[in-house]
Design a protein around this motif. Structure first.
Motif, PDB file in Angstrom:
ATOM      1  N   LYS A 202      80.248  21.520  39.019  1.00  0.00           N
ATOM      2  CA  LYS A 202      78.752  21.230  38.541  1.00  0.00           C
ATOM      3  C   LYS A 202      77.841  22.043  39.235  1.00  0.00           C
ATOM      4  O   LYS A 202      76.993  22.517  38.883  1.00  0.00           O
ATOM      5  CB  LYS A 202      78.611  19.853  38.852  1.00  0.00           C
ATOM      6  CG  LYS A 202      77.245  19.417  38.290  1.00  0.00           C
ATOM      7  CD  LYS A 202      76.812  17.862  38.682  1.00  0.00           C
ATOM      8  CE  LYS A 202      75.531  17.388  38.416  1.00  0.00           C
ATOM      9  NZ  LYS A 202      75.731  16.054  38.607  1.00  0.00           N
ATOM     10  N   TYR A 203      78.186  22.535  40.697  1.00  0.00           N
ATOM     11  CA  TYR A 203      77.409  23.198  41.222  1.00  0.00           C
ATOM     12  C   TYR A 203      78.012  24.689  41.748  1.00  0.00           C
ATOM     13  O   TYR A 203      77.809  25.069  42.922  1.00  0.00           O
ATOM     14  CB  TYR A 203      77.238  22.504  42.705  1.00  0.00           C
ATOM     15  CG  TYR A 203      76.165  21.292  42.189  1.00  0.00           C
ATOM     16  CD1 TYR A 203      75.030  21.095  42.048  1.00  0.00           C
ATOM     17  CD2 TYR A 203      77.020  19.992  42.844  1.00  0.00           C
ATOM     18  CE1 TYR A 203      74.393  20.078  41.589  1.00  0.00           C
ATOM     19  CE2 TYR A 203      76.442  18.666  42.425  1.00  0.00           C
ATOM     20  CZ  TYR A 203      74.978  18.658  41.974  1.00  0.00           C
ATOM     21  OH  TYR A 203      74.388  17.495  41.867  1.00  0.00           O
TER      22      TYR A 203
ATOM     23  N   ASP B  89      75.352  27.118  43.051  1.00  0.00           N
ATOM     24  CA  ASP B  89      74.522  26.542  44.087  1.00  0.00           C
ATOM     25  C   ASP B  89      75.410  26.270  45.271  1.00  0.00           C
ATOM     26  O   ASP B  89      75.864  24.988  45.480  1.00  0.00           O
ATOM     27  CB  ASP B  89      73.760  25.316  43.392  1.00  0.00           C
ATOM     28  CG  ASP B  89      72.557  25.109  44.345  1.00  0.00           C
ATOM     29  OD1 ASP B  89      72.539  25.513  45.441  1.00  0.00           O
ATOM     30  OD2 ASP B  89      71.733  24.380  44.028  1.00  0.00           O
TER      31      ASP B  89
ATOM     32  N   GLU C 295      76.529  17.974  48.741  1.00  0.00           N
ATOM     33  CA  GLU C 295      77.130  16.852  47.911  1.00  0.00           C
ATOM     34  C   GLU C 295      78.650  16.859  48.371  1.00  0.00           C
ATOM     35  O   GLU C 295      79.222  15.453  48.432  1.00  0.00           O
ATOM     36  CB  GLU C 295      77.356  17.449  46.374  1.00  0.00           C
ATOM     37  CG  GLU C 295      75.811  17.448  45.651  1.00  0.00           C
ATOM     38  CD  GLU C 295      75.220  15.994  45.656  1.00  0.00           C
ATOM     39  OE1 GLU C 295      75.834  15.017  45.456  1.00  0.00           O
ATOM     40  OE2 GLU C 295      74.015  16.142  45.694  1.00  0.00           O
TER      41      GLU C 295
ATOM     42  N   ARG D 233      73.806  23.383  47.429  1.00  0.00           N
ATOM     43  CA  ARG D 233      73.715  22.037  46.827  1.00  0.00           C
ATOM     44  C   ARG D 233      75.188  21.564  46.772  1.00  0.00           C
ATOM     45  O   ARG D 233      75.349  20.481  47.041  1.00  0.00           O
ATOM     46  CB  ARG D 233      73.380  22.210  45.582  1.00  0.00           C
ATOM     47  CG  ARG D 233      73.376  20.791  44.625  1.00  0.00           C
ATOM     48  CD  ARG D 233      72.371  19.878  45.413  1.00  0.00           C
ATOM     49  NE  ARG D 233      72.206  18.515  45.016  1.00  0.00           N
ATOM     50  CZ  ARG D 233      71.664  18.023  43.708  1.00  0.00           C
ATOM     51  NH1 ARG D 233      70.878  18.992  43.463  1.00  0.00           N
ATOM     52  NH2 ARG D 233      71.581  17.055  43.490  1.00  0.00           N
ATOM     53  N   ARG D 234      76.313  22.546  46.570  1.00  0.00           N
ATOM     54  CA  ARG D 234      77.407  22.114  46.454  1.00  0.00           C
ATOM     55  C   ARG D 234      78.102  21.530  48.005  1.00  0.00           C
ATOM     56  O   ARG D 234      78.729  20.612  47.896  1.00  0.00           O
ATOM     57  CB  ARG D 234      78.519  23.345  46.155  1.00  0.00           C
ATOM     58  CG  ARG D 234      79.954  22.891  46.013  1.00  0.00           C
ATOM     59  CD  ARG D 234      80.633  24.132  45.347  1.00  0.00           C
ATOM     60  NE  ARG D 234      80.807  25.380  46.264  1.00  0.00           N
ATOM     61  CZ  ARG D 234      80.138  26.395  45.834  1.00  0.00           C
ATOM     62  NH1 ARG D 234      79.257  26.886  44.775  1.00  0.00           N
ATOM     63  NH2 ARG D 234      80.202  27.615  46.910  1.00  0.00           N
TER      64      ARG D 234
END
Length: 257
Positions: free
Chosen positions: A73-74, A77, A84, A80-81
């Motif tokens: 999903k990331y 990024d 999360e 952000r990865r």
């Protein structure tokens, strides 16, 4: 540095030397059995850490599908990865560093045991005098068994194995141990690194065994075997069954008589 050396000698080397000599006096003056007993005692002392490591490893395995989703999903990024991923760890109560505890503790034990074996099995009269100075005065039995015999099976435990037997056993047992304890990851690059280390570490330690005292190599073999058995009973034998060593070949059918 001299202060650190004094602490290292007093906390690691001298207790190991006296423990080895004491066990030697108990186990029939056989230094090979002494090292096996010493290894088992070290593993038992580390059992709480091993359980913690095994639980962390099992929890990490269960989190892999969720971590894989985050990686996908990331993918573009990184920040952000990472956020999360840490959030998943925190929610699950998992500390990835917890998988490294026993391994970190093993390193000073390996180094200390290497130095202790060299001093416990002295090659010269001067070294024998140095050994007597390391023995505790309040343990009279350790003074009675000096000097120690270094022969065990075909080995002289003070020198490297003249045959490739121990190097092969060290490499094979370390491969199994690595297979059982490698931390799972959803990162493709980390997976590649883990796979490389799975082969590099056994080859490297097997090579070291050709130059190190065979007593240290015996410790590695026994420690790895005991570690694999502990890990198998705590978290299961899945990593070893994945080697497909005992699975039927494609297209092979069973026959009955």
């Amino acid at each position: 540095m001299e202060f650190l050396g004094t602490i290292w000698t007093g906390v690691i080397i001298e207790p190991m030397i006296n423990s080895l000599v004491l066990l030697y006096s108990i186990f029939f003056s056989n230094f090979g059995i002494t090292i096996v007993a010493f290894t088992v005692l070290i593993r038992l002392a580390m059992f709480p850490l091993t359980v913690k490591q095994s639980r962390s490893l099992k929890a990490m395995t269960a989190l892999q599908p969720r971590l894989k989703e985050i990686q996908t999903k990331y993918a573009d990024d990184r920040e952000r990865r990472s956020q999360e991923t840490m959030k998943v760890y925190k929610t699950a109560g998992v500390n990835p560093i917890g998988c490294l505890g026993p391994m970190v503790i093993q390193f000073p034990i390996w180094i200390g045991l290497y130095r202790a074996i060299l001093q416990v099995l002295p090659a010269t009269p001067e070294s024998l005098v140095g050994l007597s100075e390391r023995l505790y005065s309040w343990l009279p039995m350790v003074h009675e068994v000096v000097p120690l015999a270094s022969r065990f099976l075909w080995l002289d435990l003070a020198v490297p194995d003249p045959y490739p037997v121990l190097p092969v056993l060290v490499g094979a047992s370390m491969f199994l141990m690595q297979k059982m304890t490698t931390m799972p990851t959803a990162d493709a690059r980390q997976q590649s690194t883990n796979q490389m280390m799975l082969w590099m570490m056994p080859l490297m330690f097997g090579f070291f065994t050709t130059t190190f005292p065979s007593g240290l190599a015996l410790y590695w073999v026994v420690s790895n075997i005991v570690g694999v058995v502990m890990q198998g009973f705590i978290t299961g034998w899945g990593p070893l069954t994945s080697l497909n060593l005992f699975k039927r070949l494609p297209g092979q059918t069973s026959t009955t008589v």
